[in-house]
Write a protein that holds these residues in place. Structure first.
Motif, mmCIF file in Angstrom:
data_model
loop_
_atom_site.group_PDB
_atom_site.id
_atom_site.type_symbol
_atom_site.label_atom_id
_atom_site.label_comp_id
_atom_site.label_asym_id
_atom_site.label_seq_id
_atom_site.Cartn_x
_atom_site.Cartn_y
_atom_site.Cartn_z
ATOM 1 N N PHE A 27 2.062 4.562 -11.221
ATOM 2 C CA PHE A 27 2.250 3.812 -12.475
ATOM 3 C C PHE A 27 2.120 4.753 -13.662
ATOM 4 N N PRO A 28 2.592 4.335 -14.815
ATOM 5 C CA PRO A 28 2.303 5.153 -16.003
ATOM 6 C C PRO A 28 0.826 5.085 -16.368
ATOM 7 N N SER A 29 0.107 4.105 -15.825
ATOM 8 C CA SER A 29 -1.285 3.941 -16.198
ATOM 9 C C SER A 29 -2.219 4.529 -15.148
ATOM 10 N N PRO A 30 -3.053 5.504 -15.529
ATOM 11 C CA PRO A 30 -3.987 6.109 -14.579
ATOM 12 C C PRO A 30 -4.961 5.085 -14.019
ATOM 13 N N GLU A 31 -5.317 4.121 -14.843
ATOM 14 C CA GLU A 31 -6.272 3.104 -14.409
ATOM 15 C C GLU A 31 -5.741 2.366 -13.179
ATOM 16 N N LEU A 32 -4.463 2.007 -13.256
ATOM 17 C CA LEU A 32 -3.843 1.323 -12.122
ATOM 18 C C LEU A 32 -3.723 2.252 -10.916
ATOM 19 N N ASN A 33 -3.407 3.498 -11.184
ATOM 20 C CA ASN A 33 -3.250 4.453 -10.092
ATOM 21 C C ASN A 33 -4.548 4.673 -9.327
ATOM 22 N N LYS A 34 -5.672 4.518 -10.051
ATOM 23 C CA LYS A 34 -6.962 4.818 -9.436
ATOM 24 C C LYS A 34 -7.494 3.684 -8.587
ATOM 25 N N GLN A 35 -7.058 2.454 -8.853
ATOM 26 C CA GLN A 35 -7.757 1.360 -8.190
ATOM 27 C C GLN A 35 -6.908 0.304 -7.518
ATOM 28 N N SER A 36 -5.576 0.360 -7.673
ATOM 29 C CA SER A 36 -4.879 -0.834 -7.192
ATOM 30 C C SER A 36 -4.303 -0.720 -5.787
ATOM 31 N N ILE A 37 -4.399 -1.862 -5.140
ATOM 32 C CA ILE A 37 -3.792 -2.013 -3.820
ATOM 33 C C ILE A 37 -3.037 -3.338 -3.825
ATOM 34 N N TYR A 38 -1.746 -3.276 -3.507
ATOM 35 C CA TYR A 38 -0.941 -4.493 -3.520
ATOM 36 C C TYR A 38 -0.554 -4.855 -2.100
ATOM 37 N N LEU A 39 -0.599 -6.150 -1.845
ATOM 38 C CA LEU A 39 -0.123 -6.609 -0.555
ATOM 39 C C LEU A 39 0.505 -7.983 -0.693
ATOM 40 N N GLU A 40 1.185 -8.417 0.315
ATOM 41 C CA GLU A 40 1.838 -9.718 0.287
ATOM 42 C C GLU A 40 0.791 -10.809 0.130
ATOM 43 N N LEU A 41 1.112 -11.852 -0.618
ATOM 44 C CA LEU A 41 0.151 -12.918 -0.888
ATOM 45 C C LEU A 41 -0.452 -13.496 0.406
ATOM 46 N N LYS A 42 0.416 -13.791 1.344
ATOM 47 C CA LYS A 42 -0.048 -14.371 2.623
ATOM 48 C C LYS A 42 -1.066 -13.463 3.308
ATOM 49 N N THR A 43 -0.750 -12.175 3.335
ATOM 50 C CA THR A 43 -1.633 -11.190 3.948
ATOM 51 C C THR A 43 -2.981 -11.170 3.239
ATOM 52 N N ALA A 44 -2.935 -11.236 1.903
ATOM 53 C CA ALA A 44 -4.171 -11.226 1.120
ATOM 54 C C ALA A 44 -4.974 -12.488 1.389
ATOM 55 N N GLN A 45 -4.269 -13.630 1.492
ATOM 56 C CA GLN A 45 -4.971 -14.898 1.744
ATOM 57 C C GLN A 45 -5.671 -14.859 3.102
ATOM 58 N N GLU A 46 -5.005 -14.287 4.064
ATOM 59 C CA GLU A 46 -5.632 -14.165 5.380
ATOM 60 C C GLU A 46 -6.849 -13.255 5.329
ATOM 61 N N PHE A 47 -6.679 -12.143 4.609
ATOM 62 C CA PHE A 47 -7.765 -11.172 4.495
ATOM 63 C C PHE A 47 -9.016 -11.814 3.898
ATOM 64 N N TYR A 48 -8.807 -12.608 2.826
ATOM 65 C CA TYR A 48 -9.948 -13.220 2.146
ATOM 66 C C TYR A 48 -10.333 -14.566 2.760
ATOM 67 N N SER A 49 -9.678 -14.947 3.845
ATOM 68 C CA SER A 49 -9.929 -16.225 4.515
ATOM 69 C C SER A 49 -9.769 -17.420 3.581
ATOM 70 N N VAL A 50 -8.798 -17.379 2.743
ATOM 71 C CA VAL A 50 -8.484 -18.576 1.966
ATOM 72 C C VAL A 50 -7.198 -19.141 2.541
ATOM 73 N N ASP A 51 -7.001 -20.432 2.272
ATOM 74 C CA ASP A 51 -5.845 -21.079 2.868
ATOM 75 C C ASP A 51 -4.605 -20.847 2.002
ATOM 76 N N GLN A 52 -4.393 -21.747 1.048
ATOM 77 C CA GLN A 52 -3.229 -21.597 0.166
ATOM 78 C C GLN A 52 -3.670 -21.098 -1.212
ATOM 79 N N GLN A 53 -4.956 -20.801 -1.360
ATOM 80 C CA GLN A 53 -5.473 -20.551 -2.699
ATOM 81 C C GLN A 53 -4.953 -19.263 -3.335
#
Ligand SMILES: Nc1ncnc2c1ncn2[C@@H]1O[C@H](COP(=O)(O)OP(=O)(O)OP(=O)(O)O)[C@@H](O)[C@H]1O
Ligand SMILES: [Mg+2]
Lengths: 227, 406
Positions: free
Chosen positions: B189-215
């Motif tokens: 990213f142009p932003s170092p802040e984003l480069n240092k901390q972000s991880i993106y994944l598909e919503l469904k995958t994230a919901q499974e990871f956090y054990s939430v249903d449709q939230q």
């Protein structure tokens, strides 16, 4: 009834040191068709007098009636309208609006009076012809000689069909030839159109042309002669 | 009235040089003020765009407790009726869900805190356009089980495309969240802040990871026009009630709003000083002009022109000066702004670095916002109208018999 009736007219300036009685008790009647000169030395009160009569300067005391109307009883806006419809003015110099042509300067006053365009154009042509400037209609004042400018001023003063024309030293800045020319035009208008002229002057040649000569000194009438 | 306008126009050109100099002063004032305003608005709007794009969106619909307590427990299910209500607001052009929370990211030996953001890869193309920032690897697909990792984070963890990333965090209602994910791409990213901390994944995958249903943690709303914010917000807050909360970027980034407002105030003072200097110049011209014309004004009133009419002529004359100045100023500034609007000026040096650190492209943007222009029209009109009071008052106070002597 006289066109102008002047009753006990005074203009007193309360200076810090001395009071100046510029007009000091003048009584006078002017009849229709007069061709009258107000004469007197410098400082005698000619300009002040003409300004009081013309509704330009408020008298300290006394009354001016024009066709029976007490001029100084009129309120500011009414007074300006009164001047517009009743009095023609010619001043010593720089009479004209510099950004308007000769024609437009004459038309201007009729425009203020609300004339139709057609009538304005016709009368402007007639008047400028009468003062011998038919060929200079589209010149601006700066392109006209002093004498020509004064002739345009006379045409403008007449444009509104006033009851009389007041001219304060109209020839003071003119050479003798232009003076004569202007006076001839005024005289002709007076005789042919019965226009009432009242003009102030020091000039002997101008005085000679007048039919009535009123001499004032120190704000009073010294002599009043009709030829 | 027409003859007044004509007379005023002609009077204007009696002293050509003086008029032109006066007009020139307004010209430069308007030119500077428009350029300045355009640059200001351009940079504000680029900062806002930036923050909207990379962080918050224009508006978010959240669980009402989320803003104060950002945990995975304060999430909500975006029901169809909720989405219908949002879509009914015409200013809203796009809605996309996100599920955001903290986690620890590790490779074999190294561990680091990070921000895990579940997104809808398709819709997100129109918000962050994350695909554009993939420097290595590929963008997420629908139902992707992989992740995209910020450039600096990946470097710190010594991971690259194809490697496996371990995420550990706290899931819904205290459950443990743990998962192993293949890295699909690296994000720069142009932003170092984003480069240092972000991880993106598909919503469904994230919901499974956090054990939430449709939230989701929030819905990001985009607008066609950033200046529609207030309008859209008004409609939304009428429709959306507890347990949801609606927040604008202004609510979520008060520091940016404050910065913009402070900058605006500073610039306003500068423009005010500029215009005051110009105003005095114009006033000087008008005073001189009135002085020179006293006799002429006296003659006009003497022969029967009402003072009101005389006032109008002088009023128009003054306004004309302003008008010509504004038109000239726009003639100068519009082509410049048009050019720089399409070709923003690249910045260099410290300013550029600061902007880059803030995640903003180091470009000087210009704005076409109508207020950039009409503010100058209003200002010059007010200035000239105030100055025109001087000749107006003079013509009402004029003593004819004295003016004639002049
Ligand atoms: N505004 C004024 N304040 C004080 N005194 C004035 C004022 N205007 C005129 N006067 C005085 O009034 C007197 C008459 O002046 P006025 O201008 O009427 O004379 P005039 O006959 O027209 O002179 P000229 O032939 O030089 O034009 C003079 O003494 C003059 O000083
Ligand atoms: Mg005199």
């Amino acid at each position: 009834m006289s066109v102008i009736e002047i009753k006990n007219l005074y203009k007193i300036y309360d200076g810090s040191e001395v009071e100046v009685r510029a007009v000091n008790g003048i009584n006078l009647n002017i009849e229709e068709g007069e061709f009258t000169a107000i004469v007197g030395p410098s400082g005698s009160g000619k300009t002040t007098f003409l300004n009081l009569v013309g509704g330009l300067d408020k008298p300290t005391d006394g009354k001016v009636f024009v066709d029976g109307i007490d001029v100084w009883s009129l309120k500011s806006r009414k007074l300006i309208d009164f001047r517009l419809h009743n009095i023609g003015f010619v001043f010593q110099s720089y009479n004209l609006i510099p950004v308007l042509t000769a024609k437009e300067n004459v038309e201007f006053i009729m425009q203020l009076q609300g004339w139709s365009r057609k009538d304005r154009i016709k009368r402007t042509g007639d008047l400028l012809k009468a003062v011998g400037l038919a060929d200079r209609m589209d010149s601006r004042p700066a392109k006209l000689s002093g004498g020509q400018q004064q002739r345009v001023a006379v045409a403008r003063a007449l444009a509104s069909k006033p009851k009389f024309v007041l001219a304060d030293e109209p020839t003071a800045n003119l050479d003798s030839k232009s003076t004569e020319n202007l006076l001839d035009i005024m005289e002709k208008l007076n005789q042919e159109e019965k226009i009432t002229f009242i003009f102030s002057t020091h000039d002997a040649r101008v005085i000679k042309k007048a039919r009535r000569v009123i001499t004032i000194e120190d704000g009073r009438i010294l002599k009043d002669e009709t030829k | 009235m027409k003859s007044n306008l004509r007379l005023a126009w002609r009077n204007l050109w009696r002293n050509k040089r003086r008029t032109l100099i006066t007009v020139a002063s307004i010209f430069f004032g308007v030119l500077l003020a428009t350029l300045m305003s355009s640059m200001q608005e351009g940079s504000y709007s680029s900062m806002i765009n930036n923050i909207v794009k990379f962080y918050s969106g224009y508006i978010q619909v959240q669980h009402e407790d989320y803003w104060d307590t950002k945990t995975i427990n304060n999430t909500f299910v975006p029901t169809d009726s909720l989405i219908d209500e949002i879509t009914s607001v015409t200013e809203v052009t796009l809605i996309t869900p996100r599920l955001e929370s903290f986690a620890l990211a590790s490779s074999e030996e190294i561990t680091r805190g990070c921000m895990v953001i579940g997104i809808d890869p398709e819709k997100e193309k129109e918000v962050m356009d994350i695909g554009k920032w993939v420097s290595d690897g590929v963008y997420l697909e629908q139902n992707d089980r992989g992740v995209l990792v910020g450039f600096d984070l990946a470097k710190y963890l010594e991971l690259s495309v194809g490697d496996t990333l371990v995420l550990i965090g706290q899931g819904y209602h205290g459950t443990t969240a743990a998962g192993v994910f293949p890295i699909r791409g690296i994000l720069k990213f142009p932003s170092p802040e984003l480069n240092k901390q972000s991880i993106y994944l598909e919503l469904k995958t994230a919901q499974e990871f956090y054990s939430v249903d449709q939230q989701v943690t929030f819905m990001v709303l985009m607008l066609e026009d950033q200046y529609d914010l207030k309008k859209a917000m008004r409609k939304l807050s009428n429709q959306i009630a507890s347990p949801y909360a609606v927040m604008t970027w202004e609510d979520m980034h008060p520091e940016l709003l404050q910065m913009v407002e402070a900058d605006r105030a500073g610039a306003l003072i500068m423009k005010a000083i500029l215009y005051i200097i110009i105003a005095f110049g114009v006033l000087g011209t008008i005073m001189m002009l009135v002085m020179e014309r006293k006799r002429e004004m006296g003659v006009m009133v003497a022969i029967g022109m009402q003072r009101s009419k005389l006032s109008w002529i002088l009023f128009f004359e003054t306004i004309y000066i302003g008008l010509i100045g504004v038109i000239a100023g726009f003639t100068g500034s519009i082509p410049l702004i048009a050019y720089f609007y399409h070709n923003p000026i690249p910045l260099t040096g410290d300013a550029a670095r600061t902007m880059e650190e803030m995640g903003i492209e180091p470009l000087m943007y210009f704005s076409w916002l109508p207020s950039v222009f009409y503010n100058q029209v209003i200002t010059v009109f007010i200035i000239t109208a105030l100055i025109a009071l001087y000749p107006v008052i003079t013509s009402y106070r004029l003593k004819v018999q004295l003016a004639l002597k002049a």
